[in-house]
Motif scaffolding. Structure first.
Motif, mmCIF file in Angstrom:
data_model
loop_
_atom_site.group_PDB
_atom_site.id
_atom_site.type_symbol
_atom_site.label_atom_id
_atom_site.label_comp_id
_atom_site.label_asym_id
_atom_site.label_seq_id
_atom_site.Cartn_x
_atom_site.Cartn_y
_atom_site.Cartn_z
ATOM 1 N N ALA A 146 -35.122 -23.387 -92.847
ATOM 2 C CA ALA A 146 -34.311 -23.259 -93.899
ATOM 3 C C ALA A 146 -35.059 -22.489 -95.148
ATOM 4 N N GLU A 147 -36.461 -22.712 -95.260
ATOM 5 C CA GLU A 147 -37.040 -21.986 -96.311
ATOM 6 C C GLU A 147 -37.392 -20.676 -95.775
ATOM 7 N N GLY A 148 -37.358 -20.106 -94.634
ATOM 8 C CA GLY A 148 -37.927 -18.677 -93.976
ATOM 9 C C GLY A 148 -39.111 -18.590 -93.561
ATOM 10 N N TYR A 149 -39.896 -19.730 -93.631
ATOM 11 C CA TYR A 149 -41.302 -19.490 -93.195
ATOM 12 C C TYR A 149 -41.424 -19.016 -91.764
ATOM 13 N N ASP A 150 -42.505 -18.206 -91.309
ATOM 14 C CA ASP A 150 -42.754 -17.766 -90.009
ATOM 15 C C ASP A 150 -43.691 -18.812 -89.460
ATOM 16 N N ALA A 151 -44.457 -19.476 -90.196
ATOM 17 C CA ALA A 151 -45.487 -20.519 -89.329
ATOM 18 C C ALA A 151 -45.814 -21.453 -90.714
ATOM 19 N N VAL A 152 -46.129 -22.624 -89.927
ATOM 20 C CA VAL A 152 -46.608 -23.847 -91.019
ATOM 21 C C VAL A 152 -47.928 -24.398 -90.217
ATOM 22 N N VAL A 153 -48.900 -24.416 -91.061
ATOM 23 C CA VAL A 153 -50.304 -24.839 -90.765
ATOM 24 C C VAL A 153 -50.792 -26.240 -91.394
ATOM 25 N N ASP A 154 -51.256 -26.969 -90.388
ATOM 26 C CA ASP A 154 -51.521 -28.354 -90.725
ATOM 27 C C ASP A 154 -53.167 -28.110 -91.455
ATOM 28 N N ARG A 155 -53.122 -28.306 -92.603
ATOM 29 C CA ARG A 155 -54.260 -28.170 -93.370
ATOM 30 C C ARG A 155 -55.158 -29.506 -93.366
ATOM 31 N N SER A 156 -54.744 -30.490 -92.816
ATOM 32 C CA SER A 156 -55.441 -31.387 -92.602
ATOM 33 C C SER A 156 -56.206 -31.551 -91.220
ATOM 34 N N ALA A 157 -56.100 -30.635 -90.392
ATOM 35 C CA ALA A 157 -56.821 -30.356 -89.138
ATOM 36 C C ALA A 157 -58.320 -30.147 -89.322
ATOM 37 N N GLN A 158 -58.930 -30.596 -88.236
ATOM 38 C CA GLN A 158 -60.272 -30.492 -88.276
ATOM 39 C C GLN A 158 -60.917 -29.758 -86.967
ATOM 40 N N SER A 159 -61.982 -29.185 -87.175
ATOM 41 C CA SER A 159 -62.803 -28.739 -85.804
ATOM 42 C C SER A 159 -63.230 -29.796 -85.071
ATOM 43 N N ARG A 160 -63.922 -29.441 -84.038
ATOM 44 C CA ARG A 160 -64.538 -30.260 -83.287
ATOM 45 C C ARG A 160 -65.982 -30.940 -83.740
ATOM 46 N N ILE A 161 -66.524 -30.412 -84.822
ATOM 47 C CA ILE A 161 -67.542 -30.740 -85.447
ATOM 48 C C ILE A 161 -67.199 -31.279 -86.728
ATOM 49 N N GLY A 162 -66.021 -31.514 -86.992
ATOM 50 C CA GLY A 162 -65.536 -32.372 -88.139
ATOM 51 C C GLY A 162 -65.286 -31.689 -89.457
ATOM 52 N N THR A 163 -65.317 -30.425 -89.564
ATOM 53 C CA THR A 163 -65.224 -29.432 -90.514
ATOM 54 C C THR A 163 -63.587 -29.138 -90.873
ATOM 55 N N ASP A 164 -63.296 -28.785 -91.779
ATOM 56 C CA ASP A 164 -61.743 -28.525 -92.043
ATOM 57 C C ASP A 164 -61.496 -27.228 -91.547
ATOM 58 N N THR A 165 -60.619 -27.093 -90.641
ATOM 59 C CA THR A 165 -59.864 -25.814 -90.128
ATOM 60 C C THR A 165 -59.347 -24.773 -91.140
ATOM 61 N N VAL A 166 -58.727 -25.539 -92.048
ATOM 62 C CA VAL A 166 -58.109 -24.812 -93.311
ATOM 63 C C VAL A 166 -59.187 -25.083 -94.567
ATOM 64 N N LEU A 167 -59.806 -23.930 -94.816
ATOM 65 C CA LEU A 167 -60.719 -23.971 -95.790
ATOM 66 C C LEU A 167 -59.992 -23.767 -97.391
ATOM 67 N N TYR A 168 -58.923 -23.172 -97.241
ATOM 68 C CA TYR A 168 -58.400 -22.773 -98.740
ATOM 69 C C TYR A 168 -56.825 -22.634 -98.400
#
Length: 205
Positions: A146-168
């Protein structure tokens, strides 16, 4: 007349196109959405109710075991009582052996029961969690289209070592609140209707 050098024109084009591309990507805190989705609370209430039921049923079995142990102690004492006849003491020993066998079986049944009920509760929790995330996923997809976004990223996701995948991420591109607004829109009606997740029953019910 102003003249543009090819390199500067390319840089300007990339800057403009890059800004447009960035605006086509949104971010969402999936964990926050799950936590604040009202159906999550309903599902968790059901899981807590199941846990309370398991605790109550276990306490009932433990009470039976306690009574059996008390009876065993009386029989053990009587079987050693020299004031009783040999025949009576033998009868008490026979009863004691039977009670010990019954106690062993009851304790095994209690352990098996608890294991089964915990497995059922874990499976129920897994199914309900998947169902909730599926509904959240559908809401995100609908809002993104509805808003015309091409992608939505989960900013709460974390890497295998426990760091945030999305830094900013830019706050204005965060659609967490919008997703929650869509999901919680029918909260009042649903609370009245109280649709419940299917709960597994114990064997024999």
């Amino acid at each position: 007349m102003k003249r543009f050098f090819p390199g500067l024109m390319m840089a300007a084009f990339l800057a403009v196109s890059g800004a447009n591309a960035a605006d086509e990507i949104a971010f969402v805190d999936l964990q926050e959405v799950f936590k604040r989705f009202y159906k999550t609370e309903l599902a968790q209430d059901q899981i807590r109710q199941q846990a309370d039921d398991i605790k109550m049923e276990r306490e009932e079995i433990e009470a039976e075991v306690k009574v059996m142990k008390e009876e065993i102690e009386v029989l053990r004492s009587d079987s050693r009582d020299s004031t009783l006849s040999a025949e009576v003491r033998q009868n008490k020993r026979d009863q004691l052996e039977e009670k010990l066998v019954d106690l062993q079986k009851k304790e095994k049944d209690m352990a098996d029961f608890e294991k089964l009920r915990m497995q059922q509760m874990e499976q129920q929790n897994t199914r309900m969690t998947k169902k909730l995330f599926d509904e959240i996923h559908e809401a995100i997809i609908g809002l993104a289209k509805a808003e015309g976004y091409d992608a939505v990223v989960d900013r709460s996701a974390q890497s295998r070592i426990g760091t945030d995948t999305v830094l900013y991420s830019v706050p204005r591109l965060d659609i967490t609140a919008q997703v929650l607004a869509v999901l919680n829109e029918g909260r009042e009606k649903t609370q009245v209707d109280q649709p419940q997740f299917e709960v597994e029953k114990k064997e024999g019910e």
